[in-house]
Design a protein around this motif. Structure first.
Motif, PDB file in Angstrom:
ATOM      1  N   ALA A  37       0.850  -1.187   0.000  1.00 43.88           N
ATOM      2  CA  ALA A  37       0.000   0.000   0.000  1.00 43.88           C
ATOM      3  C   ALA A  37       0.892   1.245   0.000  1.00 43.88           C
ATOM      4  O   ALA A  37       2.074   1.162   0.320  1.00 43.88           O
ATOM      5  N   PRO A  38       0.334   2.405  -0.350  1.00 48.42           N
ATOM      6  CA  PRO A  38       1.133   3.635  -0.283  1.00 48.42           C
ATOM      7  C   PRO A  38       1.617   3.890   1.148  1.00 48.42           C
ATOM      8  O   PRO A  38       0.868   3.701   2.103  1.00 48.42           O
ATOM      9  N   GLY A  39       2.865   4.294   1.255  1.00 45.69           N
ATOM     10  CA  GLY A  39       3.354   4.711   2.570  1.00 45.69           C
ATOM     11  C   GLY A  39       3.690   3.587   3.529  1.00 45.69           C
ATOM     12  O   GLY A  39       3.922   3.831   4.709  1.00 45.69           O
ATOM     13  N   THR A  43      10.227   2.173  -0.172  1.00 45.73           N
ATOM     14  CA  THR A  43      11.462   2.883  -0.527  1.00 45.73           C
ATOM     15  C   THR A  43      12.423   2.912   0.656  1.00 45.73           C
ATOM     16  O   THR A  43      13.635   2.721   0.490  1.00 45.73           O
ATOM     17  N   ASP A  65       5.992   4.792 -10.196  1.00 44.41           N
ATOM     18  CA  ASP A  65       5.149   5.775  -9.515  1.00 44.41           C
ATOM     19  C   ASP A  65       4.196   6.364 -10.527  1.00 44.41           C
ATOM     20  O   ASP A  65       4.499   6.423 -11.720  1.00 44.41           O
ATOM     21  N   THR A  68       5.961  11.932 -10.366  1.00 46.08           N
ATOM     22  CA  THR A  68       7.181  12.351  -9.642  1.00 46.08           C
ATOM     23  C   THR A  68       8.338  11.358  -9.806  1.00 46.08           C
ATOM     24  O   THR A  68       8.146  10.188 -10.155  1.00 46.08           O
ATOM     25  N   LYS A  70      10.531  11.299  -7.125  1.00 47.31           N
ATOM     26  CA  LYS A  70      11.025  11.383  -5.744  1.00 47.31           C
ATOM     27  C   LYS A  70      11.732  10.100  -5.309  1.00 47.31           C
ATOM     28  O   LYS A  70      12.807  10.133  -4.707  1.00 47.31           O
ATOM     29  N   ASP A  71      11.095   8.952  -5.583  1.00 50.69           N
ATOM     30  CA  ASP A  71      11.656   7.696  -5.082  1.00 50.69           C
ATOM     31  C   ASP A  71      12.944   7.336  -5.817  1.00 50.69           C
ATOM     32  O   ASP A  71      13.915   6.897  -5.200  1.00 50.69           O
ATOM     33  N   ARG A  74      15.777   9.228  -4.402  1.00 52.50           N
ATOM     34  CA  ARG A  74      16.257   8.681  -3.118  1.00 52.50           C
ATOM     35  C   ARG A  74      17.199   7.503  -3.357  1.00 52.50           C
ATOM     36  O   ARG A  74      18.205   7.353  -2.662  1.00 52.50           O
ATOM     37  N   VAL A 118       3.964   0.456  -7.913  1.00 54.31           N
ATOM     38  CA  VAL A 118       3.117   1.570  -7.472  1.00 54.31           C
ATOM     39  C   VAL A 118       2.498   1.211  -6.123  1.00 54.31           C
ATOM     40  O   VAL A 118       2.132   0.060  -5.897  1.00 54.31           O
ATOM     41  N   GLY A 119       2.389   2.168  -5.240  1.00 55.85           N
ATOM     42  CA  GLY A 119       1.796   1.931  -3.925  1.00 55.85           C
ATOM     43  C   GLY A 119       0.319   1.616  -4.047  1.00 55.85           C
ATOM     44  O   GLY A 119      -0.490   2.510  -4.324  1.00 55.85           O
ATOM     45  N   ASN A 120      -0.038   0.347  -3.862  1.00 56.13           N
ATOM     46  CA  ASN A 120      -1.406  -0.113  -4.121  1.00 56.13           C
ATOM     47  C   ASN A 120      -1.463  -1.560  -3.648  1.00 56.13           C
ATOM     48  O   ASN A 120      -0.679  -2.380  -4.106  1.00 56.13           O
ATOM     49  N   LYS A 164       7.712  -1.076  10.287  1.00 52.11           N
ATOM     50  CA  LYS A 164       7.380  -0.082  11.333  1.00 52.11           C
ATOM     51  C   LYS A 164       7.128  -0.757  12.672  1.00 52.11           C
ATOM     52  O   LYS A 164       6.270  -0.315  13.439  1.00 52.11           O
ATOM     53  N   ARG A 197      13.134   2.252   9.906  1.00 51.75           N
ATOM     54  CA  ARG A 197      13.619   3.412  10.651  1.00 51.75           C
ATOM     55  C   ARG A 197      14.794   3.054  11.558  1.00 51.75           C
ATOM     56  O   ARG A 197      15.833   3.706  11.532  1.00 51.75           O
TER      57      ARG A 197
END
Lengths: 219, 219
Positions: A37-39, A43, A65, A68, A70-71, A74, A118-120, A164, A197
């Motif tokens: 899923a997105p987020g 990445t 994506d 963008t 962005k990824d 990174r 893709v985030g999905n 996470k 993280r």
């Protein structure tokens, strides 16, 4: 009629995926299709995985994506080649987009190609890209009820990264309930508890992936 | 050819959505289409919203999920009528599914109909259901980079609920950066910072929604 249509699109995709797979086999490149899923942290996990693997295997990344770069930026910042596919609205990568992206890579220099989809949590699982392995990320903040609500991706993935986990104390996420549901839906899946993280659990995942890459190389 | 096809499907959807909208207008029902990525907290926000609104407005919920009736059961447990649509693999609701679900509701007794779409940050935004208002949830654990990566849903939503703000101290989510991006993509959107878990911010959102419902009723 609608069903027939979807089936024709999927048939065309399967043929193109077989052609991609043939090329990967020829070049002995291991291809990972990473979905979530997105987020959920694809990445971020990839950044930590690259830090561990880039001196051990020759790798590149294709970033999918809608918009963008962005990824891809990174990833490129870590010194790994990154190709961005912008799907221009489409909610998943398909084998044809994958084939186009391959034209931008020196395949014969690579051991590992990671495709970040893709985030999905739905559509990407339906489209074979020609990859060796599908893996997915579920973040604990999404809740542990997801496998039965979005079964296809959980069933198709050989590795499931639960991300996470540093946030576990602040959520109601039930790891044991998740394991029970996965045992029912996809009993053979490898489950990795990680935190992109803090880095926790990333080494176990990266080593597992490295073994898969080398198994293909040595075959 | 593929593009033409998609456009035909979308045209058919638009015609069916117009028919749904006509019915909602006739019955003076306000219809909310609530969208987000999987696990962002749509159902939890809805539970808290129902607790505040169910004695103030007559409401029902249509739950869109690929599989399971988990979400509809959560809603029904609160004493609100819930109709489950299982999309059987489809990654979004469309106007035709919406019309089928309406057959299970007594429309003339309702002021507010909430449609919880399939968890997906992409496709649901492309399909008009005939609703009065699209709203979306972004949870802070997904990251603040989402508006430019998934612009359509952020652009289409009149209200954007930023959920799980109780987890802000444990994430790198930048609320001001999000507000800047939204000001560029969708400057007119109402932004609500909420926590479905603690209840923070829910009253502001619920009161805003109630005003919208009553505006339509009084029109």
């Amino acid at each position: 009629m609608k069903v027939k249509l979807v089936s024709n699109i999927l048939d065309a995709n399967t043929a193109m995926a077989a052609e991609n797979r043939r090329r990967f086999q020829q070049e002995k490149i291991f291809v990972l299709n990473l979905m979530s899923a997105p987020g959920a942290g694809k990445t971020s996990i990839l950044e930590k995985t690259i830090a561990r693997l880039k001196d051990r295997v020759s790798m590149a990344v294709i970033e999918g994506d809608i918009c963008t770069t962005k990824d891809a930026e990174r990833i490129a910042a870590l010194g790994v080649e990154a190709v961005q596919i912008n799907t221009d609205g489409a909610c998943h990568l398909d084998a044809n987009m994958m084939a186009s992206a391959l034209a931008n890579l020196e395949l014969n220099s690579l051991d590992l190609l990671v495709v970040e989809n893709v985030g999905n949590l739905v559509c990407p699982a339906e489209f074979d890209l020609g990859e060796d392995l599908k893996a997915m990320v579920l973040s604990v903040t999404e809740g542990n009820d997801k496998p039965f609500k979005y079964p296809l991706m959980f069933r198709e993935s050989k590795a499931i990264l639960v991300n996470k986990i540093d946030l576990l104390p602040y959520t109601e996420f039930d790891v044991e309930a998740l394991r029970r549901d996965l045992a029912e839906i996809n009993p053979g899946a490898e489950v990795f508890l990680v935190s992109a993280r803090t880095g926790e659990g990333i080494e176990a995942w990266a080593s597992w992936l490295e073994r898969k890459v080398k198994e293909k190389k040595d075959f």
